[in-house]
Motif scaffolding. Structure first.
Motif, mmCIF file in Angstrom:
data_model
loop_
_atom_site.group_PDB
_atom_site.id
_atom_site.type_symbol
_atom_site.label_atom_id
_atom_site.label_comp_id
_atom_site.label_asym_id
_atom_site.label_seq_id
_atom_site.Cartn_x
_atom_site.Cartn_y
_atom_site.Cartn_z
ATOM 1 N N HIS A 1 0.933 -1.237 -0.037
ATOM 2 C CA HIS A 1 -0.004 0.128 -0.038
ATOM 3 C C HIS A 1 0.988 1.435 -0.070
ATOM 4 O O HIS A 1 1.523 1.392 1.182
ATOM 5 C CB HIS A 1 -0.974 0.002 1.388
ATOM 6 N N ASP B 1 -5.257 5.339 3.979
ATOM 7 C CA ASP B 1 -6.726 5.335 3.653
ATOM 8 C C ASP B 1 -7.192 5.983 4.841
ATOM 9 O O ASP B 1 -7.028 5.510 5.921
ATOM 10 C CB ASP B 1 -6.988 4.108 3.442
ATOM 11 N N HIS C 1 -13.895 6.384 0.807
ATOM 12 C CA HIS C 1 -12.669 6.740 1.480
ATOM 13 C C HIS C 1 -11.629 7.568 0.663
ATOM 14 O O HIS C 1 -11.855 7.552 -0.576
ATOM 15 C CB HIS C 1 -12.015 5.562 2.132
ATOM 16 N N HIS D 1 -7.722 7.818 -0.600
ATOM 17 C CA HIS D 1 -6.399 7.256 -0.499
ATOM 18 C C HIS D 1 -5.660 8.339 -0.876
ATOM 19 O O HIS D 1 -5.765 8.888 -1.559
ATOM 20 C CB HIS D 1 -6.555 6.199 -1.693
HETATM 21 ZN ZN LIG Z 1 -5.452 3.140 -0.443
#
Ligand SMILES: [Zn+2]
Length: 277
Positions: A177, A181, A256, A258
């Protein structure tokens, strides 16, 4: 000779006295972190030194009479000694810094929409072209006298997936990742964490509606999965100004943000910019 030295001293003093104090981010000498490498004093080299990590230019900031390279450390960096190339007073040399081991957490994710895991040839071609565009944007460099690094959280909300998380989608390992987030309701405004110029806006296969901000000196930030984008490329934003709204566009399991932060062309942990030294 003496005249030159006095001129250099005066230039250094001017810089020391009138250069705004820059709050540098918190150092974290790990892969995906930020290394602060001292390149000498302002008195020793009145002109700002240059520095490179591999072939990428690195931001050199002045702090308390010292030149500090603010180095984004790529997430795939192995622990150990790293080399930084630098040029000061017309001479090129190398300096080094240490990277410690860091073990990021692992997460297994099951996505019902398998079309976003196993791509059709058309989607794969689109996604690959977009990755190239994003890679080019990450290399953007605008020299700037000021780069604010005391970031405000772009949206209030629970921190969900952290930076560096090693993810496995439907049993297939994927790239770790590369952002943080933040979970929030659809439509919640997302604000610029610091003063910036809008570098690009786009709608990507994976990242959905996305805004790139340029904070100067190779520090960029990226906002993905937006429901709506409220800014245009070239626009100047002040800290906290709304750039878009929380959404779930692109590959997202729910609404959400990112949020990625780029330094010298590499993604680093955004949380380092939320901490205060
Ligand atoms: Zn993310």
């Amino acid at each position: 000779m003496r005249k030159i030295h006095l001129a250099a001293l005066a230039a250094a003093l001017m810089l020391f006295m009138f250069h705004p104090a820059i709050a540098l981010p918190v150092a974290s000498n790990v892969a995906g972190g930020i290394a602060l490498v001292t390149l000498g004093t302002v008195l020793d080299s009145p002109d700002r030194p240059s520095a490179w990590l591999g072939d990428r230019p690195v931001w050199v900031a002045a702090e308390d009479g010292h030149w500090i390279a603010v180095v984004g450390v790529p997430l795939d960096t192995r622990a150990g000694r790293q080399t930084l190339r630098m040029r000061a007073n017309g001479a090129e040399r190398t300096t080094s810094f240490e990277i410690r081991e860091k073990h990021y957490a692992e997460q297994r994710i099951t996505l019902k929409d398998s079309s976003k895991v196993t791509l059709s040839p058309e989607d794969e071609a689109r996604a690959l072209a977009e990755i190239e565009r994003i890679q080019a944007l990450k290399k953007h460099w605008r020299p700037s006298a000021e780069t604010e690094t005391d970031f405000a959280k772009p949206v209030a909300g629970r921190l969900a997936s952290r930076f560096g998380l090693r993810r496995i989608f439907n049993g297939e390992p994927r790239a770790p990742h590369s952002g943080l987030d933040v979970a929030a309701r659809r439509g919640t405004p997302v604000g610029a964490p610091a003063a910036a110029i809008v570098l690009a806006v786009d709608d990507y296969f994976f990242n959905g509606k996305t805004v790139f901000l340029d904070h100067g000196n190779g520090l960029l930030s990226m906002y993905c999965h937006l429901d709506r984008i409220d800014v245009k490329p070239g626009e100047t934003l002040r800290k906290g100004q709304t750039l878009g709204r929380i959404g779930a566009t692109g590959r997202a399991s729910g609404p959400h943000l990112h949020w990625s932060v780029v330094l010298n062309g590499t993604m680093v942990d955004p949380e380092l910019f939320l901490k205060r030294r």
